[in-house]
Design an enzyme around this catalytic site. Structure first.
Site, PDB file in Angstrom:
ATOM      1  N   CYS A  10      32.131  47.123 -57.425  1.00  0.00           N
ATOM      2  CA  CYS A  10      32.466  46.329 -58.617  1.00  0.00           C
ATOM      3  C   CYS A  10      32.786  47.269 -59.784  1.00  0.00           C
ATOM      4  O   CYS A  10      32.698  48.494 -59.658  1.00  0.00           O
ATOM      5  CB  CYS A  10      31.293  45.422 -58.978  1.00  0.00           C
ATOM      6  SG  CYS A  10      29.896  46.323 -59.651  1.00  0.00           S
ATOM      7  N   GLU A  34      25.680  51.073 -54.499  1.00  0.00           N
ATOM      8  CA  GLU A  34      26.246  52.332 -55.002  1.00  0.00           C
ATOM      9  C   GLU A  34      25.317  52.968 -56.028  1.00  0.00           C
ATOM     10  O   GLU A  34      25.103  54.185 -56.029  1.00  0.00           O
ATOM     11  CB  GLU A  34      27.612  52.069 -55.656  1.00  0.00           C
ATOM     12  CG  GLU A  34      28.649  51.453 -54.719  1.00  0.00           C
ATOM     13  CD  GLU A  34      28.629  49.930 -54.675  1.00  0.00           C
ATOM     14  OE1 GLU A  34      27.543  49.323 -54.808  1.00  0.00           O
ATOM     15  OE2 GLU A  34      29.702  49.343 -54.491  1.00  0.00           O
ATOM     16  N   HIS A  66      22.904  47.470 -57.386  1.00  0.00           N
ATOM     17  CA  HIS A  66      23.938  47.556 -56.362  1.00  0.00           C
ATOM     18  C   HIS A  66      23.728  48.769 -55.458  1.00  0.00           C
ATOM     19  O   HIS A  66      23.097  49.757 -55.856  1.00  0.00           O
ATOM     20  CB  HIS A  66      25.323  47.594 -57.017  1.00  0.00           C
ATOM     21  CG  HIS A  66      25.731  46.250 -57.562  1.00  0.00           C
ATOM     22  ND1 HIS A  66      27.014  45.949 -57.951  1.00  0.00           N
ATOM     23  CD2 HIS A  66      24.994  45.105 -57.735  1.00  0.00           C
ATOM     24  CE1 HIS A  66      27.066  44.678 -58.357  1.00  0.00           C
ATOM     25  NE2 HIS A  66      25.858  44.158 -58.243  1.00  0.00           N
ATOM     26  N   CYS A 114      29.897  49.639 -60.729  1.00  0.00           N
ATOM     27  CA  CYS A 114      29.744  50.724 -59.759  1.00  0.00           C
ATOM     28  C   CYS A 114      30.890  51.721 -59.880  1.00  0.00           C
ATOM     29  O   CYS A 114      30.692  52.927 -59.712  1.00  0.00           O
ATOM     30  CB  CYS A 114      29.661  50.160 -58.341  1.00  0.00           C
ATOM     31  SG  CYS A 114      28.115  49.273 -58.082  1.00  0.00           S
TER      32      CYS A 114
END
Ligand code: 5HU
Ligand code: ZN
Length: 179
Positions: free
Chosen positions: A119, A95, A93, A122
């Site tokens: 999410c 992040e 992801h 993250c």
């Protein structure tokens, strides 16, 4: 220096101490960096960008969603089908990449600008990394358990999250044509 022989240059400030008209606001700039970074994503469905900013308003990192090293050309971006063959188990992801890419010792006290609400996984990285604020653009998965649990953890950690609204013009045009 003797100023008598210097040619008079027009003064665009007109002596004014005010900010230049159209000057980009800080938070607009940071979200624009996140959006620009998202353009690097190869995900055909959702491109996510993140920009981490420290307490001095300096960018310490950016990241976008991408496959882990070694898997770039081998892992599929499919959303459906056999779970093992979809992107979900593999994609890193935005992040996570932004936190891993940081050019500072840590991200304590930083703000993360993200184009999509983080999410749950993250959120864990954000919390444990010491990030103090989340600014997000889209919340398109707000009804998903991953987002609901993410908000639950951020609330428990007392990390504020706020949706981004531009202070200036919502569209920033960047021309990289040299001519
Ligand atoms: O926190 C996040 N950060 C992030 O980078 N992503 C990425 C993973 C996927 O590549 C994409 C989501 O794909 P999709 O919208 O097709 O389900 O966004 C997704 C989330 C949360 O959904
Ligand atoms: Zn995530």
């Amino acid at each position: 220096m003797d100023k008598r022989n210097q040619k008079q240059q027009p003064d665009p400030s007109n002596g004014s101490k005010r900010k230049r008209e159209g000057c980009l606001d800080c938070s607009d700039y940071f979200m624009a960096v996140a959006v620009l970074t998202s353009k690097m994503s190869e995900d055909p469905n959702t491109q996510v960008g993140a920009c981490i900013v420290n307490q001095d308003n300096k960018v310490v990192s950016t990241g976008h969603n991408q496959m882990p090293k070694g898997g770039e050309d081998k892992l599929s971006w499919a959303r459906t089908g056999d779970k093992l063959d979809t992107k979900y188990l593999y994609v890193c992801h935005a992040e996570l990449n932004a936190i891993m890419n940081k050019n500072s010792a840590d991200v304590k006290g930083c703000t993360i600008y993200v184009t999509l609400f983080p999410c749950n996984e993250c959120a864990k990285l954000i919390i444990q990394g010491g990030i103090k604020k989340v600014v997000y653009l889209s919340d398109k998965y707000k009804d998903d358990v991953l987002t609901i649990s993410s908000k639950k953890m951020l609330d428990l950690a007392e990390i504020p999250y706020e949706q981004f609204y531009p202070k200036g013009a919502p569209e920033i045009v960047i021309n990289i044509n040299p001519n």
